[in-house]
Structures are given as C-alpha cells and as structure tokens.
Design an enzyme around this catalytic site. Structure first.
Site, PDB file in Angstrom:
ATOM      1  CB  CYS A   1     -18.076  19.232 -30.726  1.00 41.98           C
ATOM      2  SG  CYS A   1     -19.731  19.708 -30.187  1.00 41.98           S
TER       3      CYS A   1
ATOM      4  CB  CYS B   1      -3.195   5.202   2.325  1.00 47.85           C
ATOM      5  SG  CYS B   1      -4.347   5.976   3.461  1.00 47.85           S
TER       6      CYS B   1
ATOM      7  CB  CYS C   1     -26.170  17.945 -30.155  1.00 51.41           C
ATOM      8  SG  CYS C   1     -25.351  17.166 -31.556  1.00 51.41           S
TER       9      CYS C   1
ATOM     10  CG  ASN D   1      -4.739   3.973  -2.613  1.00 49.82           C
ATOM     11  OD1 ASN D   1      -5.758   4.450  -2.116  1.00 49.82           O
ATOM     12  ND2 ASN D   1      -3.955   3.130  -1.966  1.00 49.82           N
TER      13      ASN D   1
ATOM     14  CG  ASN E   1      -1.884   1.154   1.238  1.00 53.33           C
ATOM     15  OD1 ASN E   1      -1.660   2.153   0.552  1.00 53.33           O
ATOM     16  ND2 ASN E   1      -2.940   1.060   2.035  1.00 53.33           N
TER      17      ASN E   1
ATOM     18  CB  CYS F   1     -35.953  18.142 -24.322  1.00 55.19           C
ATOM     19  SG  CYS F   1     -34.393  17.525 -24.974  1.00 55.19           S
TER      20      CYS F   1
END
Lengths: 447, 449
Positions: free
Chosen positions: B380, B134, B383, B199, B131, B344
């Site tokens: 792009c 952390c 939409c 991590n 580890n 919409c």
C-alpha cells in the site's frame, strides 16, 4: 588563563552563570515541538526513570495545550520543572532520541519540559485534585525531591502529609547542590510552592529530626514515616592537611555559591579532587567565579570518571584542566593551603598502584573535595529495626540495599527513597522512587 | 541549454512562469518588480465592476511549524480605478515588451464586456483572462464562479468577448463544480482560445474556538473564502489532467494551484499545462522565489534532454488511466533498509493501526528495527510514506513483470467476483488477526487504560 572575569556584581554573576538550558520562548517551543516524530513506544520515554509520556507532552505543546503538557509531565514526575533543567538529558531522554541515529540534533526534551511546566507554575493553574481524605497521616523527613514527590503522591492518594525539613528552604539539592546555571533557587522554590498550593502538604522548616525521642513522637503521631533525607556532608579524604584553610567539600562550595553568588570566596588556583559530577560542577563554577587556574585531579584515567562526559566537557569548556592517574597524599600549607602533594598511579588489573618516587606538589590556594557524600548514619541508626549496611545504606528486611519494590525498610512503618537509598543519583531517580514509595505506603496503610 | 520561451494560444512569454491574477498583480509597480526579478508574465488583478473591500481578508492553514500550507481570501477584484490600471498596463508593456501582460476581467453586461476589452487592448494587453472563478463576494452578484458553474452562461459570455477581442482569450475556471470538463468544454464552444485553472476553492480555513467565528474575522463575523496554496495542488493537478485528457476541450491550459517551486511547475506541465500561474508562494516569499524556479526547471530539462517546454508538456498524460485499466498482476512489498532505519517505529504503528498489520517488532526491546511480514504486505506504500528517513523504506517489485491483467479485462472475460462472499474477491485470502488479539497485545508501558 581563565575565560571568565571574576564577577563583582549580581549582573556579572548572572552573566557568568547564564542558564545552560534557557527557557524557551513560545515560538522556539513551537518550532522545536514540531520536529518530534512521535515515535511508537518512544525510546525517550523508556530512557526516563519516571517514564514521562514525552511524545504526548511535546504534541500537546505543539497543539497549544500547555496545561495539558504540564499535566502529562507532572503525572509521571512531581519534579517536572526541576528535572527539565537539571536532568542529564544527554544521557537519558535526549540521548535516546532516534534523531541521534541519523545525525540529526535530538529534540530538546528538557527545555520543552521546562517550558511547559514554567507556564503552569507562573499561572498557578491547578492541574490535580487530591484524593478523598483517608484520615491517615504520614510524616516525611526531608523536603528534597524524594520527600516532596512522595508527599504529592500521598496527597493524590488522600493521605495527609507533614514534611520535616532541616533547612530553611525546600527542594533539597535543587537549591543546595545543583549548579546555578542549571536551575536557579527561585525556580526550585517556586515549583515547591506551586506543588504545595495544589496538594496542601505541610512543610515544617528548620525542623531537623534528631534522636530517638523525636522519632518516637513521629511514630506515635503518624501512621507511616517516609525517609527522604538524602546524603550527608562531603566525606573526608583521610589525608594530612585536610583541615587547612581553603579546603572544603565541593558540595558545600556549591551551596555557598548558590546563596552568596559573587560574594563567594574562590581562590585563584583551585584544585578539585574527584571525577564525579559534583567535582565537574565545582570545577565549572570555580572557572565562572574567575579562578585563574582550575585543575580537576582524578585517581584514574578519564574513561573511568564517574561524571557524564558532557559534564566533563562543560568543565573543560569553562576553562578547567585535568590531571589523571594521581592520588592526593597531603594538603600542603601553613594554616592556609598552598598546594596538594600527589603521587602518580599506574593501573594494573583494574587496580591502581602508586608509582614510588613520583610525588609532586601542585600549587594552589583552594582545594575542593568532590569525593562523595557521606551517609546520614546518625539518624538512621536511631530508627529501631532499620538495618544499615557497612556503608550506611538502608537495607530491607531481606538485607538488600534496594529496600524493596515498595521502598519499605525492615521496620514496616518506615519507607525510604532517593539518595539515602540509591547512594546518590539524579533528582529524577528520587522522584521516580518516591512515587513508588508513596504507593507502598498506601498499600501498607490500607492493610 | 533549455529554451523556456512559451506560446499559450498566441500569448508569448520568455518563460512559463506567470503571476496569477491576485494581490501580487495589483499594480504596475509590483508587476515591473516581478518582471525585473525574472517572471515571464503576469495576469493583472481582475479589472471590472467597482467594488469595496473589507478589512481583514486572508486566513491561513498552518501545519505544525509550516505556515500557509493552505491560504484563503475574501478579497474582491481590484478596487483601484480602471484608468489607473490601464495607464500602468501601458507603462509595463512599454518597459517590458517581450513579457506577457494579461488583463483579467470581470463585468456583467455585454456592453461592459465590449467596452473593457477595447480599453485593455488599447492599453497594450497581450491577452485577456475571463474571471469566472472567484467564489466569494462576486458570485453573489452573478459574476465570478456563478458564471463558471453555469456552462451555458459561461459559453454565452465567452461568445460576447470573442465578438470584439483581437487578443487571445483565456477562460479561468472555478473548481467549485463536480466535473471541470463541462465549463472547459463550454469555454471551447464559446470560442475561448485557452483555459486557466483552478481558481480558488470555497473554504473555511479554520474557526477561532474562543470567539466562535471562522477566519478571517471581520468585526466578529466571517464568510467563506477562496482556498489556494500548496494544499490545493493535488486538486488542481487532477483538474488540469481532466481537461488535458478530454478530447472536447483541446485548447491550451495555464495551470494554477499551489505552484511554489520548479518541481510543481514541471508536474503541471507534464499533465498538459503550457504555462503556470503563481500567487500564494509569492504572497508568502516574494517575487524572489523565481531565483529557485528558473535554474531548477532548466537543470531538469537539461538533464532530461528537453529543449523546450513543448518537449515534455503532457508527457505524463498517457500514463494516467482509469482504475479499471491498471495491472492487477503488479505486486510490490515494502523493504526496510536496516542500515538507514533510525528505529522510530512509525512504520510499525502506521501499518499496525492504519493498514494491514504487516510489520513486526523484534522481541528484543533493544532492537528497534521493524521487519516486514511479506505475506501480509499488500504493497500500500503507507510505511514508506510515514518513514522520516530518505530511501529507508522502499517498495520492491515482487511479480515477474510478465503478466498483465486489468479489471476491465477480467470483466470482459467474466472473471470478476459477483457476490459479497465471492471467492474471487480481493481481501478474502488476506490474513487478518482475530479481534480479541487486539486486547491481548503487549502495550508500551506509558499507554493508559
């Protein structure tokens, strides 16, 4: 067989008349508001007579700003809470929701609206600052949706307002004529109290304005007068037997029901005459009061009913049946009503024609007339210079029913809006019109 | 039928789905339950130096009604006694000999490393995970991400570990670093058999705006935590890709970061991971999510004809290039399927305000279906990304697919813009409305101001 057991206690009444659109919990409102797409130039706004910025208030609910949501609603509609509950949203905002186009359940706009407004009404939070006093005084006749909406807007513009209300409670049809499963008396009255506290208009209860002398006094004491008197009592049908015991107007029935609840006398077999929304309400309510048979009788076919289809559906779901293409010709009975004699109709070239010899009697012990309200001609006729058409509708100076864009009558000191002008539509229409009328008054007072 | 068995640098497991070293692997009880549910392996909650935890440990990022799209914690490594953990490792291995049990470790000195490695190997651990990731609490004590951020220190410690370790060693990397391949290369140089990443990312998930303190709140105060959950997946995928593509890393990868369903796992594997590790999704939904993950990946593999994980591991890597090697001649524009459009107009407002003004509305207010202005559309994708209807806006290829020209090729040919107003520059010939047109534009009636 009726679905509903006749209520004998307040609890049973409340169960039979449980709200059609119950208040949303915070969690439900959060989830429902999360679904809103926030459409551009949203169709729901354009479908609302008062043009509430619906996607914005929904986003405000979703972002934990419910005061802001309520403010957005009230900015456009002073009857925001009542409308959230009583508006035919299926036909207006929710009917316009783009989700309908993809077979997704539309956003429950009405319930979200009532959720936000309920919060501020309960917290008594003031959202608005009234305008700088102008010294002008306006008298408003009628404390219904039109009158109170006009009063709020006038206070925002700085004018002082006295409302004269014929009855003991404000809110008009919201307390007297709306089905109890749509809005309770407490909800209606609380909203008025909330608005009154905030805007400081006076309401003079049990003060009907009658006769020329009282109008003269108002004209003398006030700079402008707004008429928001709505409509009158249910019109008579003009057929024999109408005065028999057990016959009453559907609207009058609703009013009794709203006040007396389970103590309201309802027959076992009820016939409701008419095809409008009030007729549907009366039918649904009779079912909920435990009537064994409720029949809606209408002169034409179902597609021609004035009622919204969702209201007819609700009446049917509540247990009502319908008779179409029948005209009542006589109310039968000896003192008390025992039945209605109908004649069957056929429709030819859009006109209905009675079919000779087709008379029949449908037995019943109660008849509710959902045949429309009359106009309050008696008062209107007293106002000098205010012209009415043959049906009692207020005309503007050019003889048009719509008064004018400022809702000014042909007597320039008088303005009018709501059912008295539009002939009886929705609370939301009265709220929208009265707001515009207030601006008409403001312009008139500035001249 | 798909064969899900995996072998990561010698650590075998019945499937590539491991629980990451975290609260779900705090005890033998939890790990037995997970193996019973169908998980293939588990990295034990980090054993090591003694710690004390605070109360109030987790914070969450919600998006609208979606809970925990991001998640952070200020919990430390295990606070349970080493001997209890060792006994439980033995018990789990006895009951589940085919499943992978990996001991995550974090200690300070060379002697401590040697001692704890012997302990966990004796208990039956199939592998060791170091580890070095952390980012809270332990790094202040010179461990965790403090090691992961110093490749030289990392390499030294991996060396200590390899002096005694008989089982494969995985080095877990911190993403709190600008170039993930540096610690990855150091791990390899130190002798690590594999790497796992990422991590958690140093984070503040939000601030309580009434109490003026970030979450999670410990007695009116807070500290930065480690961020994970679905929101970090894109960062994790990129770092896994960087390690998988780097020729000097070249050791197996266990992918970690926002894995919650079979598709996430497939994505990590396509970018080179041999196994994936899951934590937040289990903390949110429990071990039961494996019931969706296993049939999901099996169906995918069967449909694609992949018999083993190795058949598609790293399969997306050859398609990931530097920007300068992308084809500038490729051209897509948006296409709206009118029969699917619900009106919409999110695409309209997104393109109008957020992109290239390449979508128009009808003059008839009753017609809410927008139209693409092909000559303005730069392809792009915005939409198609905002559209709430599946497959309503699609990006359609418009070039003839015969030409290929990259920035690198143009540079080599001396065919690139060199001055600020160079005719060869990209946006020069794009249509843009005049600034004043913004104010003349018709606004929806509810827009104020």
């Amino acid at each position: 067989m009726a679905e509903y057991k006749r209520p004998s206690t307040e609890a049973e009444f409340a169960a039979n008349f449980s709200p059609k659109k119950p208040l949303m919990s915070d969690t439900e409102a959060y989830y429902e508001s999360s679904r809103c797409l926030y459409c551009y130039d949203a169709p729901c706004i354009n479908a609302c007579p008062t043009g509430i910025d619906i996607p914005t208030f929904i986003r405000q609910i979703n972002n934990d700003n419910k005061d802001g949501a309520a403010k957005t609603i009230y900015e456009s509609n002073w009857f925001g809470h009542a409308c959230g509950n009583v508006c035919p949203t299926e036909e207006l905002c929710e009917g316009a929701c783009v989700y309908n186009n993809s077979d997704v359940k539309p956003i429950e706009i009405g319930r979200l609206q009532a959720h936000a407004t309920d919060k501020v009404i309960r917290s008594k939070k003031k959202l608005f600052i009234t305008g700088k006093p102008t010294g002008k005084k306006v008298a408003v006749i009628g404390a219904g949706p039109a009158g109170v909406s006009c009063a709020c807007e006038l206070r925002m513009l700085g004018h002082s307002v006295d409302i004269f209300e014929a009855r003991a409670k404000a809110s008009g049809l919201c307390v007297h004529g709306v089905a109890p499963y749509k809005l309770t008396n407490e909800e209606a009255v609380d909203e008025i109290a909330y608005l009154q506290e905030q805007f400081g208009f006076n309401i003079h209860y049990n003060k009907p304005v009658n006769g020329r002398a009282e109008l003269d006094k108002l004209e003398k004491d006030y700079d402008a007068i707004f008429i928001g008197i709505g409509l009158g009592a249910t019109s008579a049908l003009g057929i024999p037997g109408e005065n028999k015991k057990g016959v009453m107007g559907a609207l009058e029935f609703v009013e009794v029901l709203r006040n007396k609840h389970q103590a309201t006398a309802v027959g076992n077999a009820v016939i409701v005459l008419g095809g409008g929304n009030t007729a549907m309400d009366a039918a649904s309510e009779s079912c909920r009061m435990g009537a064994e048979s409720v029949i809606i009788a209408y002169r034409r076919g179902p597609e021609e009913m004035g009622a919204y289809s969702f209201e007819f559906d609700l009446a049917k779901k509540s247990g009502s049946k319908a008779l179409f293409n029948v005209t009542p010709v006589e109310i039968m009975g000896n003192g008390s009503v025992t039945g209605v004699k109908f004649i069957r109709n056929k429709t030819a070239y859009g006109k209905i024609e009675a079919i000779p010899g087709s008379e029949f009697v449908e037995p019943c012990d109660m008849v509710l007339l959902g045949t429309g309200q009359g106009k309050q001609v008696e008062l209107l006729e007293q106002i000098s210079g205010v012209k009415l058409d043959q049906k009692g509708r207020i005309l503007d100076n050019r003889g048009r029913i719509v008064v004018n864009e400022h809702y000014q009558t042909s007597n320039p000191k008088y303005f009018a809006a709501g059912d008295a002008v539009n002939g009886g539509v929705e609370v939301v229409n009265a709220a929208a019109e009265a707001k515009k009328a207030a601006h008409g008054i403001d312009q008139y007072l500035k001249k | 039928m798909a064969d899900l068995r995996t072998n990561l640098a010698g650590i075998k497991s019945p499937n590539p789905f491991w629980l990451a070293s975290a609260p779900p692997t705090n005890s033998g009880y939890q790990i037995m339950k997970a193996f019973d549910a169908g998980w293939g392996g588990a990295v034990w909650k980090t054993l090591g130096v003694p710690v004390v935890n605070v109360s109030s440990r987790y914070g969450s990022v919600n998006y609208r009604d979606k809970r925990m799209v991001g998640f952070n914690n200020i919990e430390l490594i295990t606070d349970r006694p080493l001997k209890d953990n060792l006994r439980e490792i033995s018990e789990v291995k006895k009951r589940f000999p085919e499943h992978a049990v990996i001991a995550s470790l974090m200690v300070e000195t060379r002697e401590e490393w040697h001692s704890i490695i012997r302990d966990v190997e004796n208990a039956g651990a199939d592998g060791i995970e170091l580890n070095f990731g952390c980012p809270h609490g332990m790094c202040e004590r010179g461990m965790g991400s403090a090691v992961g951020q110093e490749p030289k220190v990392l390499q030294t410690i991996v060396g200590w570990v390899k002096e005694v370790a008989k089982v494969p060693v995985i080095t877990k990397l911190t993403p709190n670093i600008s170039d993930i391949t540096r610690p990855a290369r150091a791990a390899r140089a130190g002798g690590s058999d594999a790497i796992s990443l990422i991590n958690t990312i140093q984070s503040i998930v939000g601030v309580d705006i009434d109490q003026f303190v970030p979450y999670p709140i410990v007695d009116g105060q807070s500290t930065n935590g480690g961020y994970c959950g679905p929101a970090v997946k894109p960062i994790a995928l990129n770092m896994v890709k960087n390690c998988a593509q780097h020729p000097e890393v070249g050791i197996p990868i266990s992918g970690i970061g926002g894995v919650e369903n079979w598709r996430d796992a497939v994505e990590f594997i396509l970018l080179g991971a041999t196994t994936v590790q899951v934590c937040t999704a289990v903390m949110h939904f429990g071990f039961g999510i494996i019931r969706e993950i296993l049939p999901g990946i099996e169906r995918y593999m069967d449909e694609k004809g992949f018999k083993t994980i190795e058949d598609f591991r790293g399969k997306a890597l050859p398609n990931i290039k530097h920007w300068e090697d992308l084809n500038l001649k490729y051209k897509v524009t948006a296409s709206i399927n009118e029969s699917k459009c619900i009106g919409c107009q999110l695409c309209y407002t997104a393109c109008e305000d957020g992109a290239h003004q390449a979508i128009a509305l009808s003059n008839d207010p009753a017609n809410r279906i927008p139209t693409i202005i092909d000559e303005n559309c730069v392809g792009c994708n915005l939409c198609s990304l905002v559209c709430p209807v599946e497959d309503c806006i699609t990006m359609e290829r418009r070039d003839d697919a015969k030409q290929h020209l990259t920035w690198a090729e143009r540079t080599a040919a001396g065919n690139i813009p060199k001055t600020f107003n160079d005719e060869l520059a990209g946006g020069l010939h794009h249509w843009v409305p005049e600034p004043g047109e913004a104010l003349a534009k018709k606004k929806p009636r509810h827009y104020k101001g």
